[in-house]
Write a protein that holds these residues in place. Structure first.
Motif, short mmCIF file in Angstrom:
data_model
loop_
_atom_site.label_atom_id
_atom_site.label_comp_id
_atom_site.label_asym_id
_atom_site.label_seq_id
_atom_site.Cartn_x
_atom_site.Cartn_y
_atom_site.Cartn_z
N UNK A 1 0.83 -1.21 0.00
CA UNK A 1 0.00 0.00 0.00
C UNK A 1 0.86 1.26 0.00
N UNK A 2 1.95 1.24 0.76
CA UNK A 2 2.87 2.39 0.76
C UNK A 2 3.43 2.62 -0.64
N UNK A 3 3.77 1.55 -1.33
CA UNK A 3 4.33 1.67 -2.67
C UNK A 3 3.25 2.05 -3.69
N UNK A 4 2.16 1.29 -3.71
CA UNK A 4 1.12 1.45 -4.73
C UNK A 4 0.29 2.72 -4.53
N UNK A 5 -0.17 2.93 -3.30
CA UNK A 5 -1.10 4.03 -3.04
C UNK A 5 -0.41 5.34 -2.68
N UNK A 6 0.74 5.25 -2.05
CA UNK A 6 1.40 6.46 -1.56
C UNK A 6 2.65 6.85 -2.36
N UNK A 7 3.05 5.96 -3.28
CA UNK A 7 4.16 6.27 -4.16
C UNK A 7 5.52 6.29 -3.50
N UNK A 8 5.67 5.58 -2.38
CA UNK A 8 6.96 5.54 -1.70
C UNK A 8 7.88 4.60 -2.48
N UNK A 9 9.08 5.04 -2.72
CA UNK A 9 10.04 4.29 -3.53
C UNK A 9 10.59 3.07 -2.79
N UNK A 10 10.93 2.01 -3.53
CA UNK A 10 11.43 0.78 -2.91
C UNK A 10 12.63 0.99 -1.99
N UNK A 11 13.57 1.86 -2.36
CA UNK A 11 14.73 2.09 -1.49
C UNK A 11 14.30 2.65 -0.14
N UNK A 12 13.34 3.56 -0.17
CA UNK A 12 12.84 4.14 1.07
C UNK A 12 12.06 3.09 1.88
N UNK A 13 11.31 2.25 1.18
CA UNK A 13 10.57 1.19 1.86
C UNK A 13 11.51 0.20 2.54
N UNK A 14 12.64 -0.08 1.89
CA UNK A 14 13.63 -0.98 2.48
C UNK A 14 14.10 -0.45 3.82
N UNK A 15 14.38 0.84 3.88
CA UNK A 15 14.80 1.45 5.14
C UNK A 15 13.69 1.47 6.17
N UNK A 16 12.50 1.81 5.72
CA UNK A 16 11.36 1.91 6.63
C UNK A 16 11.03 0.56 7.27
N UNK A 17 11.07 -0.51 6.46
CA UNK A 17 10.69 -1.83 6.96
C UNK A 17 11.89 -2.70 7.37
N UNK A 18 13.09 -2.11 7.27
CA UNK A 18 14.32 -2.78 7.69
C UNK A 18 14.52 -4.13 6.99
N UNK A 19 14.35 -4.10 5.66
CA UNK A 19 14.60 -5.26 4.82
C UNK A 19 15.37 -4.79 3.60
#
Length: 141
Positions: A98-116
């Motif tokens: 949902x963060x990626x699809x609906x909010x447009x958060x980039x994968x690199x940022x998601x990696x940091x946010x979710x610690x993966x």
């Protein structure tokens, strides 16, 4: 409120609020016949609601309502509930998508946010996209 058609389809096994208020008055001899898991679920629901800030009486009322709903829709059959880690992972994967699809958060940022890792982010996005596609466009076979 359920319509007559819904009652016919689902059966009118709903409990009135008045009946739910008296569940605590059921004698221990009767409660002992209930599966241990039922009593444990009531305790778990009530404890979680109290941790959320509900008063004891209100948390007990809500816990009974939740058990009523579960009994109405799942009663008489076994229901698989994943262990806490698997459930947390599944929720995380949905939130990440949902963060990626609906909010447009980039994968690199998601990696940091979710610690993966970023590679793991892409795997989750691919898996979640596939699951959502199955809901919208079922298999043609």
């Amino acid at each position: 409120m359920a319509t007559d058609d819904q009652r016919d389809l689902l059966g009118d096994s709903s409990f009135s609020d008045e009946l739910l208020e008296h569940l605590d008055e059921i004698p221990d001899e009767i409660r002992k016949k209930w599966p241990r898991d039922l009593a444990a679920l009531l305790d778990i629901f009530q404890a979680a609601l109290q941790r959320m800030g509900f008063e004891a009486d209100k948390s007990r009322q809500i816990a009974h309502n939740l058990m009523n709903e579960q009994a109405t829709y799942c009663g008489g059959r076994h229901v698989y509930i994943p262990k806490g880690d698997r459930l947390k992972q599944a929720i995380r994967d949905v939130e990440l998508y949902n963060d990626w699809h609906d909010r447009g958060i980039l994968p690199d940022e998601l990696a940091g946010r979710y610690k993966i890792s970023t590679v793991h982010v892409y795997r989750i996005i691919k898996e979640q996209r596939g699951l959502r596609m199955k809901k919208v466009q079922p298999d043609l076979f």
